[in-house]
Motif scaffolding. Structure first.
Motif, mmCIF file in Angstrom:
data_model
loop_
_atom_site.group_PDB
_atom_site.id
_atom_site.type_symbol
_atom_site.label_atom_id
_atom_site.label_comp_id
_atom_site.label_asym_id
_atom_site.label_seq_id
_atom_site.Cartn_x
_atom_site.Cartn_y
_atom_site.Cartn_z
ATOM 1 N N UNK A 2 22.553 46.779 44.550
ATOM 2 C CA UNK A 2 23.459 45.476 44.700
ATOM 3 C C UNK A 2 24.692 45.453 44.183
ATOM 4 N N UNK A 3 25.821 44.915 44.886
ATOM 5 C CA UNK A 3 27.021 44.987 44.516
ATOM 6 C C UNK A 3 27.624 43.627 44.010
ATOM 7 N N UNK A 4 28.534 43.784 43.058
ATOM 8 C CA UNK A 4 29.211 42.506 42.826
ATOM 9 C C UNK A 4 30.813 42.775 42.718
ATOM 10 N N UNK A 5 31.524 42.113 43.426
ATOM 11 C CA UNK A 5 32.772 42.253 43.618
ATOM 12 C C UNK A 5 33.679 40.968 42.545
ATOM 13 N N UNK A 6 34.517 41.187 41.733
ATOM 14 C CA UNK A 6 35.281 40.379 41.093
ATOM 15 C C UNK A 6 36.465 40.951 40.735
ATOM 16 N N UNK A 7 37.618 40.024 40.347
ATOM 17 C CA UNK A 7 38.866 40.547 40.011
ATOM 18 C C UNK A 7 39.971 39.493 40.682
ATOM 19 N N UNK A 8 39.407 38.944 41.793
ATOM 20 C CA UNK A 8 40.355 38.364 42.687
ATOM 21 C C UNK A 8 40.865 37.276 41.911
ATOM 22 N N UNK A 22 31.076 46.235 40.762
ATOM 23 C CA UNK A 22 29.986 46.782 40.072
ATOM 24 C C UNK A 22 28.665 46.951 40.761
ATOM 25 N N UNK A 23 28.089 48.089 40.728
ATOM 26 C CA UNK A 23 26.843 48.497 41.433
ATOM 27 C C UNK A 23 25.789 48.642 40.391
ATOM 28 N N UNK A 24 24.630 48.162 40.952
ATOM 29 C CA UNK A 24 23.361 48.489 40.140
ATOM 30 C C UNK A 24 22.542 49.924 40.934
ATOM 31 N N UNK A 25 21.744 50.283 40.147
ATOM 32 C CA UNK A 25 21.017 51.334 40.796
ATOM 33 C C UNK A 25 21.541 52.757 40.032
ATOM 34 N N UNK A 26 20.691 53.628 39.819
ATOM 35 C CA UNK A 26 21.207 55.033 39.318
ATOM 36 C C UNK A 26 21.370 55.817 40.428
ATOM 37 N N UNK A 27 21.473 55.459 41.639
ATOM 38 C CA UNK A 27 22.071 56.459 42.724
ATOM 39 C C UNK A 27 23.411 56.187 43.253
ATOM 40 N N UNK A 28 23.980 55.102 42.487
ATOM 41 C CA UNK A 28 25.332 54.949 42.904
ATOM 42 C C UNK A 28 26.354 56.269 43.381
ATOM 43 N N UNK A 29 26.093 57.301 42.488
ATOM 44 C CA UNK A 29 26.988 58.185 42.767
ATOM 45 C C UNK A 29 26.978 59.102 44.011
ATOM 46 N N UNK A 96 31.364 47.465 49.889
ATOM 47 C CA UNK A 96 30.244 47.947 50.718
ATOM 48 C C UNK A 96 29.854 49.224 50.144
ATOM 49 N N UNK A 97 28.706 49.506 50.325
ATOM 50 C CA UNK A 97 28.147 50.949 50.085
ATOM 51 C C UNK A 97 27.342 51.545 51.113
ATOM 52 N N UNK A 98 27.325 52.693 51.494
ATOM 53 C CA UNK A 98 26.751 53.536 52.514
ATOM 54 C C UNK A 98 25.835 54.581 52.041
ATOM 55 N N UNK A 99 24.400 54.403 52.204
ATOM 56 C CA UNK A 99 23.570 55.511 51.496
ATOM 57 C C UNK A 99 23.720 56.839 52.609
ATOM 58 N N UNK A 100 23.050 57.790 51.925
ATOM 59 C CA UNK A 100 23.089 59.161 52.678
ATOM 60 C C UNK A 100 22.350 58.913 53.819
ATOM 61 N N UNK A 101 22.973 59.210 55.090
ATOM 62 C CA UNK A 101 22.408 59.341 56.023
ATOM 63 C C UNK A 101 22.238 57.939 56.985
ATOM 64 N N UNK A 102 22.874 56.890 56.437
ATOM 65 C CA UNK A 102 22.833 55.752 57.004
ATOM 66 C C UNK A 102 24.008 55.604 57.892
ATOM 67 N N UNK A 108 26.365 45.340 50.903
ATOM 68 C CA UNK A 108 27.541 44.451 50.861
ATOM 69 C C UNK A 108 27.528 43.767 49.654
ATOM 70 N N UNK A 109 28.451 43.509 48.982
ATOM 71 C CA UNK A 109 28.781 42.511 47.849
ATOM 72 C C UNK A 109 29.143 41.098 48.316
ATOM 73 N N UNK A 110 29.557 40.239 47.524
ATOM 74 C CA UNK A 110 29.449 38.951 47.898
ATOM 75 C C UNK A 110 30.813 38.482 48.179
ATOM 76 N N UNK A 111 31.896 39.154 47.842
ATOM 77 C CA UNK A 111 33.190 38.950 48.253
ATOM 78 C C UNK A 111 34.034 38.215 46.955
#
Length: 118
Positions: A2-8, A22-29, A96-102, A108-111
């Motif tokens: 899950x992605x959450x964008x902020x700072x606008x 900010x991304x949730x999940x242990x596989x962000x890297x 946005x995030x792209x997982x391996x092989x995708x 996508x985050x909420x913007x």
């Protein structure tokens, strides 16, 4: 993930902002990350991206030299540092995030809204 964008926000032309995603999940890297934006009445456009390792950054020609994408895998966060902002940078910015092989960005985050006044 899950992605959450902020700072606008609202900034005058020539100013700076830093967006965070900010991304949730242990596989962000292991995810390639990117920023896109969409202005009113326009299609969504690519802003910048970087590989999961932090290297191989790309930036759209329209923002090259003004915007910088970076990431901190220890904080599960990707950033977009924006400087010398112009009114035409006004848009909703999405991470946005792209997982391996995708094939394409599959998360996508909420913007977050960025408005640059002249």
């Amino acid at each position: 993930v899950q992605l959450q964008a902020f700072g606008g926000g609202l900034v005058q032309a020539g100013g700076s902002l830093r967006l965070s995603c900010a991304a949730s999940g242990r596989t962000f890297s292991t995810y390639d990350m990117a920023w896109f934006r969409q202005a009113p009445g326009k299609e969504r456009e690519f802003v910048g991206s970087l590989r999961w390792s932090g290297g191989s950054t790309r930036h759209a020609d329209s923002v090259k030299g003004r915007f910088t994408i970076s990431r901190d895998n220890a904080k599960n966060t990707v950033y977009l540092q924006m400087s010398s902002l112009k009114p035409e940078d006004t848009a909703v910015y999405y991470c946005a995030a792209r997982s391996a092989g995708a094939n394409g960005y599959n998360y996508w985050g909420q913007g977050t809204q960025v408005t640059v006044s002249s």
